[in-house]
Design a protein around this motif. Structure first.
Motif, short mmCIF file in Angstrom:
data_model
loop_
_atom_site.label_atom_id
_atom_site.label_comp_id
_atom_site.label_asym_id
_atom_site.label_seq_id
_atom_site.Cartn_x
_atom_site.Cartn_y
_atom_site.Cartn_z
N VAL A 121 4.26 1.20 2.23
CA VAL A 121 4.27 0.56 3.55
C VAL A 121 5.55 -0.25 3.75
CG1 VAL A 121 3.16 -1.24 4.93
CG2 VAL A 121 1.77 0.54 3.87
N SER A 122 6.04 -0.87 2.68
CA SER A 122 7.24 -1.71 2.76
C SER A 122 8.50 -0.92 3.13
CB SER A 122 7.46 -2.45 1.45
OG SER A 122 7.66 -1.52 0.38
N PHE A 123 8.44 0.40 3.05
CA PHE A 123 9.60 1.23 3.43
C PHE A 123 9.96 1.02 4.89
CE2 PHE A 123 9.47 5.06 0.28
CZ PHE A 123 9.48 4.19 -0.79
N GLY A 124 8.93 0.77 5.72
CA GLY A 124 9.15 0.71 7.16
C GLY A 124 9.01 2.09 7.78
N ALA A 125 8.87 2.13 9.09
CA ALA A 125 8.57 3.38 9.79
C ALA A 125 9.66 4.44 9.63
CB ALA A 125 8.34 3.09 11.27
N GLU A 126 10.92 4.06 9.74
CA GLU A 126 12.01 5.05 9.72
C GLU A 126 12.03 5.86 8.43
OE1 GLU A 126 16.88 5.33 10.17
OE2 GLU A 126 15.85 3.45 10.64
N LYS A 127 11.92 5.19 7.28
CA LYS A 127 11.97 5.89 6.00
C LYS A 127 10.71 6.72 5.77
CE LYS A 127 15.19 2.90 3.50
NZ LYS A 127 15.39 2.03 2.31
N GLU A 129 0.80 -1.21 0.00
CA GLU A 129 0.00 0.00 0.00
C GLU A 129 0.85 1.28 0.00
OE1 GLU A 129 -3.87 -0.24 2.43
OE2 GLU A 129 -2.44 -1.45 3.57
N THR A 130 0.23 2.34 -0.48
CA THR A 130 0.84 3.67 -0.38
C THR A 130 0.51 4.25 0.98
OG1 THR A 130 0.69 4.07 -2.76
CG2 THR A 130 0.87 6.01 -1.35
N PHE A 131 1.48 4.93 1.57
CA PHE A 131 1.29 5.62 2.84
C PHE A 131 0.93 7.07 2.51
CE2 PHE A 131 2.22 7.88 6.66
CZ PHE A 131 2.12 6.98 7.71
N ASP A 132 -0.24 7.52 2.93
CA ASP A 132 -0.73 8.85 2.57
C ASP A 132 -0.82 9.77 3.78
OD1 ASP A 132 -1.34 8.34 -0.25
OD2 ASP A 132 -2.90 7.01 0.51
#
Length: 234
Positions: A178-184, A40-43
């Motif tokens: 979403v796959s980026f993870g929280a830090e990125k 998913e895209t994080f918006d």
């Protein structure tokens, strides 16, 4: 309101819609609530204390997200002669002039972003009614009408986004996958909010950051406590 699926409703039960979360906590919680099989895209949605009906409060800008958007961005460049060759050497997916304009008139839109050299805008303007509604019209304010083709193409490929406030005073923007993870994701959101803060108009009175909500493509929105944002992005 569209009918929501069972998994969405289950995710919705895990959050309190009235609570405003710490920035980092909200990002992690949003990612953790993702329940679909695709990436998913994080918006983000930011409600600003501005009145877009006034020209001096029409917030519009660009930002190069430090970690990109997580997808391949296809870039087209409208240019002639040496600039056309320069565009292809810079990594543009398509470059040309009248040939590309005719192709677009025929219904082709196989690109995500468009750049044009200033001398091409007279011709590109003829297809403005096709490009404009799709958000594809080159614009000097966003750096996509320029003779510096190398810079424009590199920034768009790296994840440069442009944004503008809507009638209700809200700015929507994608912040990666979403796959980026929280830090990125946090790094991308920080860069975006820093730009938003820098664009605050002098005529804007009262609270500027009224609310911030983050979500994934299919997930519920989570509110961020705006109180700590200024300290976070200094």
């Amino acid at each position: 309101m569209p009918k929501r699926g069972k998994k969405y409703l289950e995710s919705r039960k895990k959050i309190n819609a009235e609570v405003r979360h710490d920035f980092a906590e909200a990002v992690k919680k949003t990612i953790g609530l993702s329940f679909v099989k695709f990436d998913e895209t994080f918006d983000i949605a930011v409600r600003l204390g501005v009145d877009p009906r006034h020209a001096d409060q029409m917030i519009r800008g660009t930002v190069v997200l430090p970690n990109g958007l997580g997808k391949e961005v296809k870039v087209i460049v409208f240019a002639r002669g040496e600039k056309e060759k320069e565009a292809l050497d810079a990594g543009a997916d398509f470059a040309g002039n009248d040939d590309l304009i005719e192709k677009i008139k025929g219904g082709w839109f196989g690109f995500d972003k468009a750049v044009a050299t200033p001398d091409m805008m007279g011709s590109v303007g003829k297809i403005g009614r096709l490009l404009g509604p799709r958000g594809l019209m080159p614009n000097a304010k966003t750096g996509t009408v320029t003779f510096d083709i190398l810079k424009a193409v590199n920034e768009l490929k790296a994840g440069k986004i442009d944004f503008r406030v809507e009638k209700a005073g809200i700015v929507h923007a994608p912040m990666g996958k979403v796959s980026f993870g929280a830090e990125k994701i946090i790094q991308n959101v920080s860069a975006f909010l820093e730009t938003i803060m820098r664009l605050k108009p002098a005529s804007s009175k009262g609270t500027y950051l009224n609310s911030i909500t983050v979500s994934t493509t299919m997930g519920p929105g989570i509110k961020i406590d705006t109180a700590g944002i200024k300290d976070l992005i200094k």
